[in-house]
Enzyme design. Structure first.
Site: not given
Ligand SMILES: CC(C)(COP(=O)(O)OP(=O)(O)OC[C@H]1O[C@@H](n2cnc3c(N)ncnc32)[C@H](O)[C@@H]1OP(=O)(O)O)[C@@H](O)C(=O)NCCC(=O)NCCS
Length: 156
Positions: A106, A118
């Site tokens: 997260e 990411y």
């Protein structure tokens, strides 16, 4: 990508450097968290050594099939040289040999640098969590990455 980068399990000798680097994150980890990550058990943690100096670290909480990337921080002096990419790719490969099928994490919606990293590593957006973070209050993005060899149902 730095030639001299070595990725090794987090050891007690790295804790002071990791604690210093941890303070540079938007949601800093305490030394106690790092000690827990170093302790093994359900935690796995890795450091990137650049010419013997700790350049960054990554910590995971593992449950069967899953690894939650709980924290990744690269020392400001070593950023944008591929340290996080190499650290995470090496960690993912190691975790895959231990049975991990997907990585979950997260991130703050405003953490554009981390989100770009990411995305570059192939993570997909799974969900939003409204108002998940404080100081400042903002949404969290839940991301996932299926590792090679994962069950077809988990491809995303
Ligand atoms: C996010 C973080 C770990 C990236 O570490 P890094 O070693 O600088 O990242 P890398 O050099 O491996 O970057 C790989 C790619 O990710 C992307 N990226 C990384 N940081 C970026 C930034 N600040 N802005 C835009 N893209 C970025 C780029 O595509 C980059 O490739 P490029 O340099 O060839 O363009 C580092 O900025 C950091 O420690 N931030 C504070 C802690 C944090 O936010 N952790 C994540 C919590 S969810």
């Amino acid at each position: 990508m730095p030639d001299t980068l070595l990725i090794v399990p987090l050891a007690e000798a790295h804790l002071d450097d990791c604690a210093r680097i941890a303070a540079q994150a938007p949601d800093p980890w305490s030394r106690a968290n790092l000690e827990k990550a170093e302790d093994g058990g359900t935690h796995r943690a890795f450091v990137a050594l650049q010419d013997g100096t700790v350049a960054g670290f990554a910590c995971f909480l593992c449950t069967p099939g899953n690894a939650d990337l709980q924290q990744v921080v690269v020392d400001e002096a070593h950023r944008r040289h591929g340290v996080a990419r190499q650290l995470l790719q090496t960690a993912f490969a190691q975790l895959a040999t231990e049975g991990t099928e997907r990585i979950l994490l997260e991130a703050r919606a405003s953490n554009f640098g981390a989100l770009a990293l990411y995305q570059r590593l192939g993570f997909k957006l799974l969900s939003y969590r409204h108002g998940m973070y404080s100081h400042p209050t903002e949404n969290g993005l839940l991301l996932g990455l299926a590792l090679p060899g994962r069950p077809a149902a988990w491809s995303y």
